[in-house]
Design an enzyme around this catalytic site. Structure first.
Site, mmCIF file in Angstrom:
data_model
loop_
_atom_site.group_PDB
_atom_site.id
_atom_site.type_symbol
_atom_site.label_atom_id
_atom_site.label_comp_id
_atom_site.label_asym_id
_atom_site.label_seq_id
_atom_site.Cartn_x
_atom_site.Cartn_y
_atom_site.Cartn_z
ATOM 1 C CG ASP A 168 40.377 43.428 31.493
ATOM 2 O OD1 ASP A 168 39.530 44.333 31.605
ATOM 3 O OD2 ASP A 168 41.370 43.334 32.235
ATOM 4 C CG ASP A 203 40.918 46.869 37.965
ATOM 5 O OD1 ASP A 203 40.471 45.719 37.806
ATOM 6 O OD2 ASP A 203 41.365 47.553 37.023
#
Length: 587
Positions: A473, A539
């Site tokens: 990430d 997301d």
């Protein structure tokens, strides 16, 4: 050698009255259905003559004469530099060692060779400045069956002192049509891959990112151009597609001049990217990928997909597993019991993998929220007293692969790493380090930091021999322009360091799958996909929103590379409730 070459060029240029009437040499770069044709004379400029459908006999282009007046700018150059008669945006802008800001590139030679793969041919066009010891090579690689041509530029400094590169685009392409409809992607967090269609008018339009190493949330370094049409079609019409294989700052510049000619410059963004090229050094730009189709955007898209799966992405022909990720269900609040219950649910749904997301690490500064622990990659003893292997082994016993989350490029101010190594943080001299999401950026241009990040991954893999997957990430929006250690802009070195770490991990851990995630779809490009097995597109786990996000992402990226979680309902970002069947189908 320098003096001999300059003397040769001077002699050729002084004979311009004789050579001007001679036919130009053609540089023919082709695939099964696509051609790029350049034209040049020794000591003369290299011109861009054609990009589009294949031309079997380009000979007539050798006698092409432009209608442009010489006193109103140069003809269409294959790689325009600042200086001479070029009035358009330059692909190359430099300050030479002696302060000269003009560059006039002249043809030296070209060569073509078939690579080990008979489907692939490489053509190199060599040029040099007429007055300075600066060399430029244009490298074209043609993939015959896929109808894709990639191109990059190599810049070499043979001058006595450093040369400053201000602009160094990967490619310049000239197109001639009556209309140019530009299709590109834009968006925001949880709203990635929205689509825009813009009819280009005279002047310039740029698509760009200055967010350094997280580039595709708001813009994307790829585009489609529908020629001679003001409407977008996936099934018919002439379309050119381009995609930059780069995860750093980028700019795509589209300039329509007074003759209705479109010049497309594509490459690293000149903003905050100034680069000092020392004597004897060379600089290689990112790769730009192009294709052409007479079958609409769908044809161009399929060409890109074929090339990506065969040559451009890691494990392009392998299907990625469906998975359940702990984040939307547990966030930071979990223990071994909660995780094992989630694994049971994943197994009962017929999924293939469970991924343990953020929150598993940190002891002095436990990772119970986003404000602490980042950089301290030891297992949190309170949450997981039996360690990662206990969870990974349980997943394997249930028939699932196991993955784990990590954000290695960042550090929280509240962490042991920040206390031990404040010198590893990217911050401007005499200023506070910019802080976003309570995070700082680690300076990956520092070899010691690169070693630390690699060791972090390596040590994480040693937590269990049953870790199959890593979710990499990158949540911080980066604005820091330079490295204190190197004195150079950090963005180029940061991006290359990320690629190098990916390569090292794949070598050290064969079979390891890595997902590229960047606060959602912040790093969705063909540069990172050369190394990652999949991308986390957004997301947003609402399957209704995801339908469009994934549809438009797939204009440029093979669908097999796009990951989606079976997330919670209602979806956290939209609060829309959907069935488990729909969420699984979209994943």
């Amino acid at each position: 050698m320098k003096n001999r070459l300059l003397t040769l060029l001077s002699a050729v240029l002084s004979a311009g009255a004789v050579s001007a009437a001679a036919p130009q040499q053609l540089i023919d770069i082709r695939t099964d259905d696509v051609s790029i044709v350049l034209a040049a004379q020794p000591g003369g400029e290299v011109y861009f003559r054609h990009f589009g459908g294949r031309i079997d006999d380009p000979a007539p282009l050798a006698g092409y004469k432009s209608s442009r007046r010489a006193d109103h700018g140069t003809d269409d150059l294959a790689y325009p530099a600042m200086g001479g008669r070029n009035f358009r945006e330059p692909a190359l802008r430099v300050t030479h060692a002696d302060g000269d800001m003009n560059t006039e590139l002249r043809y030296v030679s070209h060569s073509s060779r078939q690579l080990a793969d008979p489907n692939v041919t490489e053509t190199v066009v060599k040029m040099t400045d007429c007055c300075q010891a600066l060399d430029v090579e244009l490298v074209f690689t043609a993939y015959a069956r896929e109808n894709v041509i990639t191109t990059h530029t190599v810049i070499r400094n043979r001058e006595q002192g450093p040369v400053t590169l201000h602009s160094f685009y990967s490619s310049a392409v000239t197109l001639k049509a009556e209309k140019y409809l530009l299709t590109h992607l834009y968006g925001a967090w949880a709203r990635e891959a929205q689509v825009d269609h813009t009819l280009l008018t005279h002047g310039s339009k740029s698509i760009e990112s200055t967010r350094e190493v997280r580039t595709t949330h708001t813009e994307n370094p790829a585009f489609l151009l529908s020629l001679n049409s003001d409407s977008f079609s996936e099934t018919c019409g002439e379309v050119i597609a381009g995609a930059l294989a780069w995860s750093g700052n980028f700019r795509l510049n589209f300039e329509v001049d007074e003759f209705d000619v479109l010049t497309v410059l594509a490459g690293a963004n000149p903003n905050a990217s100034e680069y000092r090229l020392r004597p004897g050094e060379s600089f290689t730009t990112p790769e730009m990928i192009y294709t052409h189709s007479f079958c609409g955007a769908g044809g161009a898209s399929r060409n890109l997909h074929d090339w990506a799966r065969n040559y451009g992405v890691y494990h392009g022909h392998e299907a990625v597993p469906t998975l359940l990720n702990s984040w939307e269900g547990a966030y930071f609040k979990f223990d071994a019991k909660v995780l094992k219950q989630m694994i049971d649910d994943a197994a009962s749904m017929g999924l293939e993998m469970f991924v343990l997301d953020d929150g598993w690490f940190g002891n002095k500064y436990p990772r119970n929220a986003a404000n602490a622990g980042l950089g301290d990659w030891q297992v949190n003893r309170k949450k997981l007293p039996a360690g990662i292997d206990d969870i990974a082994s349980y997943a394997h016993r249930k028939g699932l692969k196991f993955g784990i989350w990590i954000e290695p490029e960042m550090v929280n101010p509240k962490s042991e790493l920040a206390e031990r190594h404040p010198d590893w943080i990217v911050r401007p001299p005499k200023r506070e380090a910019p802080e976003t999401r309570r995070q700082w950026l680690l300076d990956l241009s520092n070899p010691a930091v690169q070693d630390f990040v690699f060791e972090t991954f390596d040590n994480t893999m040693k937590l269990s021999d049953k870790i199959d997957y890593i979710k990499w990430d990158h949540n911080k929006l980066v604005t820091e322009p330079g490295s204190r250690r190197s004195g150079r802009p950090a963005v180029h070195a940061q991006t290359l360091a990320v690629y190098n770490i990916f390569k090292g991990l794949k070598t050290a851990h064969p079979g390891l799958e890595i997902e590229s995630c960047s606060s959602g779809g912040g790093r969705v490009d063909l540069g990172i996909l050369e190394h990652a097995d999949r991308i986390w597109v957004s997301d947003c786990v609402d399957p209704v929103e995801r339908a469009d996000i994934q549809r438009y992402t797939s204009l440029l990226v093979p669908p097999a590379m796009m990951g989606e979680h079976v997330g919670a309902s209602p979806a956290p970002s939209t609060q829309r409730a959907t069935s488990q069947e729909l969420r699984m189908a979209m994943a």
